[in-house]
Design an enzyme around this catalytic site. Structure first.
Site, PDB file in Angstrom:
ATOM      1  N   ALA A 131      -8.536  -2.723   6.069  1.00  0.00           N
ATOM      2  CA  ALA A 131      -7.618  -1.583   6.173  1.00  0.00           C
ATOM      3  C   ALA A 131      -7.635  -0.825   4.858  1.00  0.00           C
ATOM      4  O   ALA A 131      -7.674  -1.430   3.789  1.00  0.00           O
ATOM      5  CB  ALA A 131      -6.204  -2.063   6.492  1.00  0.00           C
ATOM      6  N   ALA A 133      -5.819   2.630   2.808  1.00  0.00           N
ATOM      7  CA  ALA A 133      -4.818   3.684   2.781  1.00  0.00           C
ATOM      8  C   ALA A 133      -5.090   4.607   1.597  1.00  0.00           C
ATOM      9  O   ALA A 133      -6.131   4.508   0.951  1.00  0.00           O
ATOM     10  CB  ALA A 133      -3.419   3.064   2.687  1.00  0.00           C
ATOM     11  N   SER A 134      -4.159   5.494   1.309  1.00  0.00           N
ATOM     12  CA  SER A 134      -4.394   6.503   0.274  1.00  0.00           C
ATOM     13  C   SER A 134      -4.420   5.910  -1.121  1.00  0.00           C
ATOM     14  O   SER A 134      -5.102   6.433  -2.006  1.00  0.00           O
ATOM     15  CB  SER A 134      -3.310   7.584   0.346  1.00  0.00           C
ATOM     16  OG  SER A 134      -2.025   6.998   0.270  1.00  0.00           O
ATOM     17  N   ALA A 136      -4.531   2.168  -1.762  1.00  0.00           N
ATOM     18  CA  ALA A 136      -5.189   0.863  -1.880  1.00  0.00           C
ATOM     19  C   ALA A 136      -5.829   0.476  -0.559  1.00  0.00           C
ATOM     20  O   ALA A 136      -5.625   1.134   0.469  1.00  0.00           O
ATOM     21  CB  ALA A 136      -4.173  -0.198  -2.302  1.00  0.00           C
ATOM     22  N   GLN A 137      -6.625  -0.592  -0.597  1.00  0.00           N
ATOM     23  CA  GLN A 137      -7.165  -1.167   0.630  1.00  0.00           C
ATOM     24  C   GLN A 137      -6.998  -2.685   0.587  1.00  0.00           C
ATOM     25  O   GLN A 137      -6.778  -3.274  -0.471  1.00  0.00           O
ATOM     26  CB  GLN A 137      -8.622  -0.780   0.847  1.00  0.00           C
ATOM     27  CG  GLN A 137      -9.643  -1.399  -0.073  1.00  0.00           C
ATOM     28  CD  GLN A 137     -11.062  -0.898   0.218  1.00  0.00           C
ATOM     29  OE1 GLN A 137     -11.268   0.179   0.778  1.00  0.00           O
ATOM     30  NE2 GLN A 137     -12.066  -1.665  -0.169  1.00  0.00           N
ATOM     31  N   VAL A 138      -7.100  -3.301   1.780  1.00  0.00           N
ATOM     32  CA  VAL A 138      -6.805  -4.729   1.917  1.00  0.00           C
ATOM     33  C   VAL A 138      -8.064  -5.488   2.311  1.00  0.00           C
ATOM     34  O   VAL A 138      -8.809  -5.061   3.201  1.00  0.00           O
ATOM     35  CB  VAL A 138      -5.691  -4.960   2.963  1.00  0.00           C
ATOM     36  CG1 VAL A 138      -5.423  -6.451   3.139  1.00  0.00           C
ATOM     37  CG2 VAL A 138      -4.413  -4.244   2.542  1.00  0.00           C
ATOM     38  N   LYS A 155      -4.739  -6.964  -1.790  1.00  0.00           N
ATOM     39  CA  LYS A 155      -4.587  -5.512  -1.807  1.00  0.00           C
ATOM     40  C   LYS A 155      -5.068  -4.985  -3.154  1.00  0.00           C
ATOM     41  O   LYS A 155      -4.605  -5.443  -4.203  1.00  0.00           O
ATOM     42  CB  LYS A 155      -3.116  -5.152  -1.575  1.00  0.00           C
ATOM     43  CG  LYS A 155      -2.829  -3.671  -1.470  1.00  0.00           C
ATOM     44  CD  LYS A 155      -1.353  -3.460  -1.119  1.00  0.00           C
ATOM     45  CE  LYS A 155      -0.996  -1.986  -1.015  1.00  0.00           C
ATOM     46  NZ  LYS A 155       0.444  -1.805  -0.682  1.00  0.00           N
ATOM     47  N   ASP A 290       9.953   1.919   3.974  1.00  0.00           N
ATOM     48  CA  ASP A 290       8.790   2.353   4.764  1.00  0.00           C
ATOM     49  C   ASP A 290       8.612   1.401   5.959  1.00  0.00           C
ATOM     50  O   ASP A 290       7.533   0.864   6.179  1.00  0.00           O
ATOM     51  CB  ASP A 290       7.544   2.363   3.879  1.00  0.00           C
ATOM     52  CG  ASP A 290       6.387   3.147   4.504  1.00  0.00           C
ATOM     53  OD1 ASP A 290       6.643   3.960   5.410  1.00  0.00           O
ATOM     54  OD2 ASP A 290       5.240   2.937   4.088  1.00  0.00           O
TER      55      ASP A 290
END
Length: 524
Positions: A131, A133-134, A136-138, A155, A290
């Site tokens: 995954a 995102a803007s 970080a990534q996992v 992460k 969130d």
């Protein structure tokens, strides 16, 4: 050069919004004729778009072209309907924080640089990203433990994202300053302060040590809470650019059919979710800000597990009391008390009339009391409340707007699980208990304890306060006898600052003019 770059980036943002049809899709109602004409003109330069394409889709395409920083900016503004409007906030809330993966080699380099150890020393295995995102990534990974390999989630911050965001935020500041200067009515919303909040929250989100600390804090707060928990943090493998945490095997709350197939009680999950959120807000003053369904899992034991704690909200003790009194006043139809709380808290300026404000509050409360309980939305109530307070010059309170937006999201998830979800009935055990402990006789004991602590601290600081007061007194006497003077260094700095401002203004006008000529040349 920084100011020049901000102007160039602002022109680029405007051009992309025009080309993707975002500007032409904005509503024209209430706009001055000159603005409507300009909007129609720029619409001619939009790419060929179907007139049936939603504005949120056009906005998503524009943000995708602008890059990761603008995804984060858009998501932040989605939490501020008081600033961008309810409809536009809804469009922004649909932005998908799914970005292209960056290479695993770059992720490993970030981890090694942050922790000062090799990947093979840190992890038994390290997989490809699952995954992104803007920010970080996992990655899935495994660590060796005395009980054997253990699966974890890693992460990692996106390379270069801090520098990119630092440049893009300059354009946001430019827009905010222009808004305050040329739109006096918007000053109540404090756009520059909003931009500062965006800058600060994003900087916090980019330091994964702080997300780990948030997970740790909420884990302590909720240790004995029923039905809710967060992943455990592996502090040995956590740094500024990386956080390693427990791997969560569960069903996302967005997958309602999957939850039902796993045998979970959806009605109970809906109640647990809203009660957990209210406990965090009222009891702890610290909440996950969130909590969309993609960040919520249900494990095999039926526990709700919240992930991605990059965005959190805090409420002080006074704010929590004000919030509880406002909600309680709506429930008991004590609109005068609701109005008084707004004045006591300083939310509404004192020159307004309390009774007139109570009349406006009654216009919100009375229709709610005529509806079935399961149709009453607390989120909608708070939205109406913010709309009414605008008429009475209520200053923007970022922490309350963040709370309101999160409450709307959490309530929406609960209604997704249970369409007949009764917000008030589910909230009653938590809100009622908190009001009993904090607005009843126990409040007096708590206030006495807090007052005693404050008195002790004041007594300890008394000698220093006396010394500072005496020093200030002597300085005032000296100023009264000799006047207030700038030293040469201060005067020189003021002169240079004024000169820089004038040069920047002239240069900005030339840049805008040349940019417009360049665009006209391209289109000719």
């Amino acid at each position: 050069m920084s100011a020049f770059g901000a102007y160039f980036r602002l022109v680029r943002v405007g051009w992309i919004l025009v080309r993707e049809g975002v500007i032409s899709a904005l509503p024209s109602e209430g706009l001055p004729p000159s603005v409507s004409l300009a909007k129609s003109f720029v619409g001619m330069f939009a790419r060929n778009r179907s007139k049936y394409q939603k504005r949120s889709d056009r906005l998503a395409q524009a943000v995708e072209r602008l890059g990761p920083s603008y995804v984060k900016i858009g998501q932040f503004l989605a939490t501020r309907p008081d600033v961008v409007g309810v409809e536009f906030a809804d469009d922004l809330s649909q932005l998908q924080d799914r970005m292209a993966f960056f290479p695993a080699a770059a992720a490993k380099a970030n981890i090694e640089g942050s922790l000062g150890r090799s990947i093979t020393d840190l992890y038994a295995s390290f997989g490809d990203p699952i995954a992104a995102a803007s920010i970080a990534q996992v990655h899935p990974a495994e660590v060796d433990t005395p009980r054997g390999p253990k699966k974890v989630a890693v992460k990692v911050v996106r390379p270069g994202v801090r520098a990119r965001f630092a440049h893009d935020i300059e354009a946001m500041y430019l827009v905010a300053h222009m808004q305050e200067r040329f739109m006096p009515a918007s000053r109540r919303l404090r756009p520059v302060e909003v931009t500062k909040t965006l800058e600060q929250t994003t900087k916090v989100e980019m330091d994964l040590r702080l997300e780990a600390a948030a997970l740790s804090e909420i884990a302590e707060n909720t240790e004995k809470d029923p039905g809710f928990r967060v992943p455990k943090v592996d502090w040995e493998r956590t740094g500024r650019d990386v956080i390693t945490m427990e791997w969560i095997d569960g069903v996302k709350m967005s997958d309602v059919e999957g939850l039902r197939a796993a045998g979970h009680d959806l009605n109970e999950l809906a109640d647990t979710l809203i009660q957990s959120f209210l406990r965090h807000t009222l009891r702890d003053g610290f909440f996950h800000a969130d909590m969309h369904p993609g960040n919520l899992f249900v494990d095999s034991d039926g526990m709700i597990v919240a992930v991605d704690m990059g965005i959190v909200g805090r409420l002080g003790k006074k704010e929590r009391r004000f919030l509880a009194e406002i909600l309680y006043g709506f429930i008991t139809r004590d609109y005068i008390r609701v109005a008084e709380v707004h004045f006591e808290a300083g939310y509404v300026p004192g020159h307004h009339n309390v009774e007139s404000f109570a009349q406006a509050i009654r216009a919100i409360g009375e229709p709610i009391h005529g509806q079935p309980a399961e149709t009453i939305s607390m989120g909608k109530l708070l939205t109406l409340l913010f709309e009414v307070t605008e008429l009475f010059d209520m200053q923007t309170r970022p922490e309350l707007v963040m709370l309101q937006k999160t409450m709307v999201v959490v309530e929406g998830v609960s209604r997704m699980l249970n369409p007949r979800f009764n917000m008030w009935k589910a909230s009653e055990p938590v809100v009622g208990d908190w009001i009993k402990n904090n607005l009843g006789p126990k409040r007096i004991v708590t206030d006495l304890k807090d007052g005693l602590k404050a008195a002790v601290k004041l007594a300890e600081a008394a000698p220093e306060i006396a010394a500072q007061t005496e020093k200030f007194h002597h300085q005032l006497l000296h100023m009264s006898e000799h006047g207030l003077r700038f030293d040469e260094q201060t005067a020189d700095a003021i002169g240079k600052a004024e000169a820089r401002h004038n040069r920047s203004a002239k240069a900005a006008l030339w840049i805008i003019a040349l940019t417009l000529l360049y665009i006209a040349w391209i289109l000719s």
